[in-house]
Design a protein around this motif. Structure first.
Motif: not given
Length: 127
Positions: A18-22, A68-71, A80-83
């Motif tokens: 999943l990719r979370l967005s903020c 996980f990768t934050i960008s 973003y948080l790519q999980m």
């Protein structure tokens, strides 16, 4: 004032992504550090990952390192948080938070003082 809105949560099978967005509104992310936290039912809130906008330094909790990768997309004022390789233990409400730099509330300190918080997005990982 910074307003934060998270999105991208959902139900996924173990091993999925999943990719979370903020997304920030009301003010730019410039000069802020951004962090993702999560809270599972019956558990305390924990820091997951953070990024310093001024120099791009990132931090990851041991439990998510390598998965996980934050960008940050400065033009879109979004973090973003790519999980990847999600596990059932990743099931939680995920919150985005912002703190004016210099921040001592993000990783690895995770002090309880982030200035702005979103309302969260739910991630459920089935086994």
């Amino acid at each position: 004032e910074v307003r934060l809105v998270e999105s991208g949560g959902g139900l996924v099978q173990a091993g999925g992504s999943l990719r979370l967005s903020c997304a920030a509104s009301g003010s730019s992310f410039d000069g802020y550090a951004i962090a993702w936290f999560r809270q599972a039912p019956g558990k305390e809130r924990e820091g997951v990952s953070s990024i310093r906008r001024n120099d791009g330094r990132t931090y990851y909790a041991d439990s998510v390192k390598g998965r996980f990768t934050i960008s940050s997309d400065n033009a879109k004022n979004t973090v973003y948080l790519q999980m990847n390789n999600l596990k059932p233990d990743d099931t939680a409400m995920y919150y985005c938070a912002a703190d004016r730099e210099p921040s001592t509330n993000i990783g690895p300190f995770w002090a309880d003082g982030m200035e702005y918080w979103g309302k969260g997005t739910l991630v459920t990982v089935s086994s």
